[in-house]
Design a protein around this motif. Structure first.
Motif, PDB file in Angstrom:
ATOM      1  N   ALA A 274       0.723  -1.359  -0.036  1.00  0.00           N
ATOM      2  CA  ALA A 274       0.169   0.088  -0.057  1.00  0.00           C
ATOM      3  C   ALA A 274       0.892   1.246   0.052  1.00  0.00           C
ATOM      4  O   ALA A 274       0.340   2.296  -0.312  1.00  0.00           O
ATOM      5  CB  ALA A 274      -0.762  -0.055   1.327  1.00  0.00           C
ATOM      6  N   THR A 275       2.190   1.298   0.276  1.00  0.00           N
ATOM      7  CA  THR A 275       3.227   2.343   0.135  1.00  0.00           C
ATOM      8  C   THR A 275       4.477   1.851  -0.590  1.00  0.00           C
ATOM      9  O   THR A 275       5.384   1.666   0.125  1.00  0.00           O
ATOM     10  CB  THR A 275       3.486   2.706   1.828  1.00  0.00           C
ATOM     11  N   PRO A 276       4.096   2.081  -1.897  1.00  0.00           N
ATOM     12  CA  PRO A 276       5.250   1.555  -2.749  1.00  0.00           C
ATOM     13  C   PRO A 276       6.631   2.609  -2.578  1.00  0.00           C
ATOM     14  O   PRO A 276       7.617   2.446  -2.607  1.00  0.00           O
ATOM     15  CB  PRO A 276       4.687   1.807  -4.265  1.00  0.00           C
ATOM     16  N   HIS A 277       6.091   3.974  -2.114  1.00  0.00           N
ATOM     17  CA  HIS A 277       7.110   5.072  -1.967  1.00  0.00           C
ATOM     18  C   HIS A 277       6.794   5.357  -0.371  1.00  0.00           C
ATOM     19  O   HIS A 277       6.080   6.156  -0.162  1.00  0.00           O
ATOM     20  CB  HIS A 277       6.872   6.390  -2.789  1.00  0.00           C
ATOM     21  N   SER A 278       7.897   4.869   0.453  1.00  0.00           N
ATOM     22  CA  SER A 278       7.945   5.158   1.898  1.00  0.00           C
ATOM     23  C   SER A 278       8.810   6.228   2.188  1.00  0.00           C
ATOM     24  O   SER A 278       9.242   6.310   3.261  1.00  0.00           O
ATOM     25  CB  SER A 278       8.225   3.743   2.542  1.00  0.00           C
ATOM     26  N   GLY A 279       9.158   7.287   1.129  1.00  0.00           N
ATOM     27  CA  GLY A 279      10.040   8.160   1.464  1.00  0.00           C
ATOM     28  C   GLY A 279      11.391   8.059   1.170  1.00  0.00           C
ATOM     29  O   GLY A 279      12.168   8.925   1.253  1.00  0.00           O
ATOM     30  N   ASP A 280      11.727   7.009   0.767  1.00  0.00           N
ATOM     31  CA  ASP A 280      13.247   6.399   0.422  1.00  0.00           C
ATOM     32  C   ASP A 280      13.122   6.342  -0.974  1.00  0.00           C
ATOM     33  O   ASP A 280      12.882   5.350  -1.572  1.00  0.00           O
ATOM     34  CB  ASP A 280      13.650   5.297   1.327  1.00  0.00           C
ATOM     35  N   GLU A 281      13.780   7.457  -1.850  1.00  0.00           N
ATOM     36  CA  GLU A 281      13.804   7.438  -3.032  1.00  0.00           C
ATOM     37  C   GLU A 281      14.687   6.331  -3.685  1.00  0.00           C
ATOM     38  O   GLU A 281      14.119   5.591  -4.540  1.00  0.00           O
ATOM     39  CB  GLU A 281      14.490   8.771  -3.655  1.00  0.00           C
ATOM     40  N   ASP A 282      15.555   5.913  -3.038  1.00  0.00           N
ATOM     41  CA  ASP A 282      16.438   4.669  -3.492  1.00  0.00           C
ATOM     42  C   ASP A 282      15.703   3.436  -3.587  1.00  0.00           C
ATOM     43  O   ASP A 282      15.726   2.536  -4.506  1.00  0.00           O
ATOM     44  CB  ASP A 282      17.874   4.596  -2.861  1.00  0.00           C
ATOM     45  N   ASN A 559       4.379   6.890  14.854  1.00  0.00           N
ATOM     46  CA  ASN A 559       4.417   6.490  13.396  1.00  0.00           C
ATOM     47  C   ASN A 559       3.047   6.423  12.922  1.00  0.00           C
ATOM     48  O   ASN A 559       2.122   5.723  13.079  1.00  0.00           O
ATOM     49  CB  ASN A 559       5.041   4.949  13.119  1.00  0.00           C
ATOM     50  N   PRO A 560       2.807   7.589  12.038  1.00  0.00           N
ATOM     51  CA  PRO A 560       1.301   7.907  11.628  1.00  0.00           C
ATOM     52  C   PRO A 560       0.796   6.743  10.740  1.00  0.00           C
ATOM     53  O   PRO A 560      -0.488   6.402  10.546  1.00  0.00           O
ATOM     54  CB  PRO A 560       1.426   8.976  10.653  1.00  0.00           C
ATOM     55  N   THR A 561       1.661   6.004   9.987  1.00  0.00           N
ATOM     56  CA  THR A 561       1.352   4.842   9.391  1.00  0.00           C
ATOM     57  C   THR A 561       0.539   3.708  10.192  1.00  0.00           C
ATOM     58  O   THR A 561      -0.390   2.953   9.736  1.00  0.00           O
ATOM     59  CB  THR A 561       2.566   3.980   8.459  1.00  0.00           C
ATOM     60  N   ARG A 562       1.182   3.552  11.331  1.00  0.00           N
ATOM     61  CA  ARG A 562       0.506   2.635  12.197  1.00  0.00           C
ATOM     62  C   ARG A 562      -1.034   3.055  12.526  1.00  0.00           C
ATOM     63  O   ARG A 562      -1.775   2.101  12.583  1.00  0.00           O
ATOM     64  CB  ARG A 562       1.351   2.659  13.648  1.00  0.00           C
ATOM     65  N   PRO A 614      -2.637   7.985   2.659  1.00  0.00           N
ATOM     66  CA  PRO A 614      -1.598   8.234   3.786  1.00  0.00           C
ATOM     67  C   PRO A 614      -0.059   8.185   2.850  1.00  0.00           C
ATOM     68  O   PRO A 614       0.022   7.425   1.942  1.00  0.00           O
ATOM     69  CB  PRO A 614      -1.640   7.207   4.720  1.00  0.00           C
ATOM     70  N   VAL A 615       0.844   9.154   3.173  1.00  0.00           N
ATOM     71  CA  VAL A 615       2.101   8.773   2.865  1.00  0.00           C
ATOM     72  C   VAL A 615       3.012   8.736   3.936  1.00  0.00           C
ATOM     73  O   VAL A 615       3.138   9.528   4.896  1.00  0.00           O
ATOM     74  CB  VAL A 615       2.539  10.349   2.199  1.00  0.00           C
ATOM     75  N   PRO A 616       3.869   7.743   3.941  1.00  0.00           N
ATOM     76  CA  PRO A 616       4.489   7.491   5.192  1.00  0.00           C
ATOM     77  C   PRO A 616       5.709   8.718   5.509  1.00  0.00           C
ATOM     78  O   PRO A 616       6.261   9.298   4.860  1.00  0.00           O
ATOM     79  CB  PRO A 616       5.536   6.230   4.715  1.00  0.00           C
ATOM     80  N   LEU A 617       5.903   8.889   6.805  1.00  0.00           N
ATOM     81  CA  LEU A 617       6.792   9.615   7.404  1.00  0.00           C
ATOM     82  C   LEU A 617       8.170   9.610   6.800  1.00  0.00           C
ATOM     83  O   LEU A 617       8.839   8.203   7.221  1.00  0.00           O
ATOM     84  CB  LEU A 617       6.639   9.699   8.828  1.00  0.00           C
ATOM     85  N   PRO A 618       9.029  10.284   6.258  1.00  0.00           N
ATOM     86  CA  PRO A 618      10.437  10.018   5.671  1.00  0.00           C
ATOM     87  C   PRO A 618      11.418  10.282   6.882  1.00  0.00           C
ATOM     88  O   PRO A 618      12.058  11.085   7.050  1.00  0.00           O
ATOM     89  CB  PRO A 618      10.557  10.832   4.549  1.00  0.00           C
ATOM     90  N   ASP A 619      11.190   9.346   8.012  1.00  0.00           N
ATOM     91  CA  ASP A 619      12.229   9.777   9.251  1.00  0.00           C
ATOM     92  C   ASP A 619      12.507   8.327   9.462  1.00  0.00           C
ATOM     93  O   ASP A 619      12.559   7.855  10.499  1.00  0.00           O
ATOM     94  CB  ASP A 619      11.216  10.282  10.228  1.00  0.00           C
ATOM     95  N   ASP A 620      13.397   7.633   8.647  1.00  0.00           N
ATOM     96  CA  ASP A 620      13.842   6.234   9.010  1.00  0.00           C
ATOM     97  C   ASP A 620      14.807   6.180  10.157  1.00  0.00           C
ATOM     98  O   ASP A 620      14.674   5.228  11.012  1.00  0.00           O
ATOM     99  CB  ASP A 620      14.522   5.586   7.791  1.00  0.00           C
ATOM    100  N   GLY A 621      15.456   7.356  10.226  1.00  0.00           N
ATOM    101  CA  GLY A 621      16.441   7.445  11.540  1.00  0.00           C
ATOM    102  C   GLY A 621      15.780   7.918  13.011  1.00  0.00           C
ATOM    103  O   GLY A 621      16.594   8.067  13.790  1.00  0.00           O
ATOM    104  N   HIS A 622      14.481   8.188  12.515  1.00  0.00           N
ATOM    105  CA  HIS A 622      13.879   8.595  14.004  1.00  0.00           C
ATOM    106  C   HIS A 622      14.443  10.089  14.421  1.00  0.00           C
ATOM    107  O   HIS A 622      14.330  10.443  15.611  1.00  0.00           O
ATOM    108  CB  HIS A 622      13.960   7.566  15.079  1.00  0.00           C
ATOM    109  N   THR A 623      15.091  10.872  13.489  1.00  0.00           N
ATOM    110  CA  THR A 623      15.789  12.189  13.980  1.00  0.00           C
ATOM    111  C   THR A 623      14.504  12.924  14.539  1.00  0.00           C
ATOM    112  O   THR A 623      14.865  13.897  15.324  1.00  0.00           O
ATOM    113  CB  THR A 623      16.337  12.734  12.534  1.00  0.00           C
ATOM    114  N   LEU A 624      13.411  13.108  13.854  1.00  0.00           N
ATOM    115  CA  LEU A 624      12.406  13.872  14.041  1.00  0.00           C
ATOM    116  C   LEU A 624      11.840  13.624  15.553  1.00  0.00           C
ATOM    117  O   LEU A 624      11.664  14.466  16.268  1.00  0.00           O
ATOM    118  CB  LEU A 624      11.216  14.001  13.273  1.00  0.00           C
TER     119      LEU A 624
END
Length: 749
Positions: A274-282, A559-562, A614-624
């Motif tokens: 449901a989220t092909p683009h999870s904020g990580d371009e690569d 995590n808003p996706t949750r 929804p669009v996933p939060l692009p914060d994989d490192g939890h910096t925010l």
């Protein structure tokens, strides 16, 4: 009617097409696809798909001949009921091969026309390489299973495997068994040893069992991956495929597995997310590259080259929002979602306890000095405690008592994942209270306060939940209350059960196995009025739309996706209620809730409203998240008198940077949907043929009518049993009242 076939001898040059009747080896057969001039692939007229075999024409001792059945004689006439029964039998016997699809006589659902779009796309591809990225709750599992069933019944594949996160294995097995007449074997870390026992050295689980559902975590390791690739089926379905494109946090093994799969150019691959683009371009372009290596170049392509690649990709990629589905005008397929926010305020002893916890957390962080690792571990420990305290006094007590100290040997990745809600695909073991950082004297005082609060009445957060659940039940809703921790779930369950009479209250947490969770949900579903309290172990893996139609977020997820996953358990295809409720509870003067709500959740809601998904939060490192909580601690230490009600979190550099990336990802997702919504396949192109197929195949009413009439002629009768969500029937013999049998006729069959 006699079923003895006559056997006229055909000319030696005769060859038979699929659907022809032939006589060989003393019985009649139906010729299937996959036959040629020398070998016939056949199924006995009175047999099933499992009875298929091959007949080599040149090796048969008695030549294969045409078969036909004698015309009925007037002496065989019967009454009107018998004629109707015969008509229904003939219509239903055509289900196996009538219409443009071969599989629809083998499935126990009536798929919606929009769900045929991925199937139509797949049938145009050889090999099938397809990415299905429809919204949560639209029915991606059904769409993928339709493709698998059709390819099997056409003879294009003989074996298939579903790869999915561990918590989805049982759900896939249930769906394939109950809806698609398939019997897959679950392959997990727990079952693999049993399945491999007594296998010959040359055999594999995947050659012995034609249909499997495989845990990604089990199969991704190098040794097992090599064995799977050696014996891999012709068709592989990958669920939650976006988790296989990232190369971080140990995910590279999943990506290497999929790369190995697509290296075999003839293999069919269907990926679901449901989220092909999870904020990580690569990661996104790596995912597209699994469909065809050329598509990975989209990241650098421009101008005409970019347009040509996107046009090519459109044949392999389908991504639709619910408004896109509404264009098919098949009725109200999805409920209307009504959202609401409820706030509570910490006062008195509750406010003093929360202030004491924040003071303690700030002092622990400061005590780490210049030791970077200790700073990090202490900070995560304080976040764990802050989250538990915001959840419930029961969770706070558990975290404070567990205080493992976060010593040097504690795995950092494990602590980080548990504090920050983990990954979206790692849910079942994610609801245990993390340990708090350790300072004996301060902790002892906090434990005493938390224990006192646990036994007290007047919890403001619990009171607002209780009042709201009572209101929902009075209005006819059956709610699911989602919380973060096991202790909180039991705390809520006990309180609600004591306050709400004549309503069944159940609690499901990660303490239960997958089967136990399902059993508890089903038992609760039999109650006339019901409330389920659950941790996020149920936010994926168990569909709840049959028994529940409201969601209450008791604890905010970071995590808003949750949140979308929680609501998607009830707001999905198959929900009978026209309206579902979603309620968010948070503390008006709780700075932890305020930071998460203001910077993360409200921004996520705004993007979802504008985009429709929804669009996933692009914060994989939890910096925010880390920056927000550091700001909470800083403001708490600087406060004078009463705590400030609002902080300028949105002005933080981390918040601004991630918001920019988030909006950029949302804009790209919007552009993708305009291309990949597959509007070239118009409703008017699909619906007429689909309606013709339904008329020929017959629907669930036809199956029920035929079964009832046939049983009546045999002296039996159908009696409905079960709830409306899982309707079934029981047969009881009129000749012998004590004799009964169960007939499975699930929803849609």
């Amino acid at each position: 009617m006699s079923t003895t076939a006559t056997t006229p001898t055909p000319p030696s040059s005769a060859r038979w097409s699929p659907g022809s009747l032939v006589r060989a080896r003393g019985r009649e057969w139906i010729v299937l696809s996959g036959s040629d001039a020398e070998v016939l692939r056949v199924r006995p007229v009175a047999g099933s798909e499992e009875d298929q075999t091959f007949i080599h024409l040149a090796l048969e001792a008695t030549p294969v001949a045409d078969a036909s059945f004698p015309k009925p004689e007037p002496t065989q006439k019967a009454g009107h009921d018998a004629a109707l029964l015969l008509r229904d039998a003939l219509v239903l016997s055509l289900r196996r091969g009538a219409g443009p699809f071969r599989s629809f006589g083998q499935i126990a659902i009536e798929p919606r026309a929009y769900q045929l779009v991925p199937l139509l796309m797949a049938l145009k591809l050889d090999p099938v390489r397809l990415l299905i990225a429809d919204d949560v709750g639209v029915g991606k599992t059904i769409e993928a299973a339709l493709i698998a069933r059709e390819l099997l019944d056409r003879g294009d594949v003989e074996r298939f495997a579903v790869l999915c996160p561990p918590h989805l294995v049982d759900q896939w097995v249930t769906e394939l068994e109950g809806r698609f007449h398939l019997r897959p074997v679950a392959v997990t870390a727990a079952s693999a040893a049993r399945l491999e026992r007594n296998l010959p050295p040359s055999e594999s689980i995947f050659t012995t069992h034609s249909h499997t559902v495989v845990s990604l975590d089990y199969i991704k390791g190098e040794r097992r991956r090599a064995e799977f690739l050696r014996a891999c089926p012709e068709l592989v379905i990958v669920d939650e495929a976006h988790t296989c494109a990232s190369t971080g946090q140990g995910r590279h093994q999943r990506y290497e597995l999929l790369k190995g799969l697509v290296s075999e150019k003839a293999r069919h691959l269907v990926m679901l997310t449901a989220t092909p683009h999870s904020g990580d371009e690569d990661a996104y372009f790596r995912l597209l590259g699994l469909l065809h290596p050329d598509f990975a170049a989209l990241s650098d392509a421009a101008g005409d080259e970019h347009k040509k690649l996107r046009d090519r990709l459109a044949a392999h990629f389908v991504q639709r929002r619910r408004p896109d589905i509404a264009e098919w005008k098949e009725g109200n397929l999805f409920p209307r979602r009504e959202t609401k926010e409820l706030t509570y305020k910490l006062t008195g002893t509750w406010e003093r306890f929360f202030d004491a916890v924040l003071d303690y957390c700030a002092s622990v962080v400061a005590a780490a000095g210049e030791d970077t690792k200790k700073q990090r571990l202490n900070f995560w420990g304080t976040l764990a405690l802050m989250r538990c305290v915001a959840s419930s006094p029961a969770a706070a007590v558990q975290a404070l008592r567990t205080r493992a100290g976060l010593e040097e040997e504690v795995a950092e990745d494990d602590i980080e994942a548990r504090v920050f809600d983990g990954a979206a695909d790692a849910l079942p073991d994610d609801d245990v209270e993390p340990p708090a950082a350790s300072e004996e004297k301060a902790l002892a005082a906090l434990i005493t306060q938390a224990e006192e609060l646990t036994g007290q009445a007047g919890d403001p957060k619990l009171k607002i939940l209780t009042d709201h659940v009572i209101e929902l039940v009075k209005e006819g809703f059956n709610p699911v209350v989602f919380c973060r921790y096991i202790a909180t779930a039991h705390y809520l369950g006990q309180h609600l059960a004591s306050k709400i009479k004549d309503v069944a209250v159940g609690v499901v947490t990660g303490e239960l196995t997958s089967d136990e969770r399902k059993e508890k949900v089903e038992l609760l579903g039999d109650a006339e009025r019901r409330v389920l309290v659950a941790t996020d172990c149920l936010s994926e893996g168990v569909n709840l739309q049959d028994h529940f139609d409201a969601v209450v977020h008791y604890d905010l997820s970071w995590n808003p996706t949750r949140h979308e996953q929680r609501e998607g358990r009830v707001d999905r295809f198959g929900q009978k209620s026209g309206v579902v409720r979603a309620t968010l509870i948070y503390g008006a003067n709780n700075p932890v809730d305020g930071a998460v709500l203001e910077v993360i959740l409200k921004k996520a809601d705004k993007i979802r409203e504008e985009l429709g998904v929804p669009v996933p939060l692009p914060d994989d490192g939890h910096t925010l998240s880390q920056a927000l909580m550091k700001a909470v601690l800083l403001r708490n230490r600087e406060r004078e008198g009463k705590r400030q009600q609002a902080f300028a979190f949105v002005e933080m550099e981390e918040a601004k940077a991630i918001e920019t990336r988030w909006l950029d990802a949302a804009e790209k997702a919007k552009k993708n949907r305009t291309v990949f919504a597959q509007r070239r396949l118009k409703p008017e192109d699909v619906l007429p043929e689909w309606k013709k197929s339904l008329a020929v195949l017959g629907g669930k009413e036809d199956v029920q009518r035929f079964t009832g009439r046939a049983l009546a002629r045999l002296g039996g009768a159908l009696e409905p049993v079960g709830s409306s969500g899982r309707r079934g029937f029981k047969t009881r013999s009129r000749r012998s009242p004590r004799t009964s049998a169960n007939v499975s006729m699930s929803k849609g069959s």
